[in-house]
Design an enzyme around this catalytic site. Structure first.
Site, PDB file in Angstrom:
ATOM      1  N   HIS A  42       0.775  -1.239   0.000  1.00 12.85           N
ATOM      2  CA  HIS A  42       0.000   0.000   0.000  1.00 12.85           C
ATOM      3  C   HIS A  42       0.811   1.298   0.000  1.00 12.85           C
ATOM      4  CE1 HIS A  42      -3.489  -2.479   0.431  1.00 12.85           C
ATOM      5  NE2 HIS A  42      -3.034  -3.000   1.554  1.00 12.85           N
ATOM      6  N   HIS A 155      -3.011  -3.180   8.083  1.00 12.75           N
ATOM      7  CA  HIS A 155      -4.104  -3.476   7.150  1.00 12.75           C
ATOM      8  C   HIS A 155      -4.774  -2.178   6.714  1.00 12.75           C
ATOM      9  CE1 HIS A 155      -7.716  -5.296   5.471  1.00 12.75           C
ATOM     10  NE2 HIS A 155      -8.453  -4.606   6.313  1.00 12.75           N
TER      11      HIS A 155
END
EC number: 4.6.1.18
Length: 160
Positions: A42, A155
């Site tokens: 990410h 996450h």
């Protein structure tokens, strides 16, 4: 005779197989901590194009991931978000380790358009936006994560 649903060896194998497949879709490669894997998936967009950037992730997972979001910010900035007030995670409200970014960041969302069994043949489209994000954070791995970050993102729960 009809086999009993839950005691049938075939049903049991099918169930275990499905559980294994689902588990592997969300698993991180063993050589990484959750924070390191978060950064690869990410933060570290190694190329400005999704098709090339996703090749890195797909090579680790040995499959073409359906979609992925890259936050165009630094790992340190996302770690800072972990200091924001905790909230229930939108994807699983039984978890209370999520944190809202509070500011919008530029991001690139990659969407698989041409799946393939050969990872190098998978193709993606990309969409850019400025959005808020919500991350789940946990204590860092004291041995393998940077010591300056006691709590780290693990996450990307949602972009809004």
């Amino acid at each position: 005779m009809v086999p009993k649903l839950f005691t049938s060896p075939i049903c049991l194998l099918l169930l275990l197989g499905l559980m294994g497949v689902e588990g592997s879709l969300h698993a991180k490669p063993g050589q990484f901590t959750w924070a390191q894997w978060f950064e690869i998936q990410h933060i570290n967009m190694t190329s400005g194009q999704c098709t090339n950037a996703m090749l890195v992730i797909n090579n680790y997972q040995r499959r073409c991931k359906n979609q992925n979001t890259f936050l165009l910010t630094t790992f340190a900035d996302v770690v800072h978000v972990c200091g924001n007030p905790s909230m229930p995670c939108p994807s699983n409200t039984s978890l209370n380790n999520c944190h809202h970014s509070g500011v919008q960041v530029p991001l690139i969302h990659c969407n698989l358009t041409t799946p393939s069994r050969r990872i190098s043949n998978c193709r993606y489209t990309q969409t850019t936006a400025n959005k808020y994000y919500i991350v789940a954070c946990n204590n860092s791995d004291p041995v393998r994560d940077p010591p300056q970050y006691p709590v780290v993102p693990v996450h990307l729960d949602r972009v809004i």
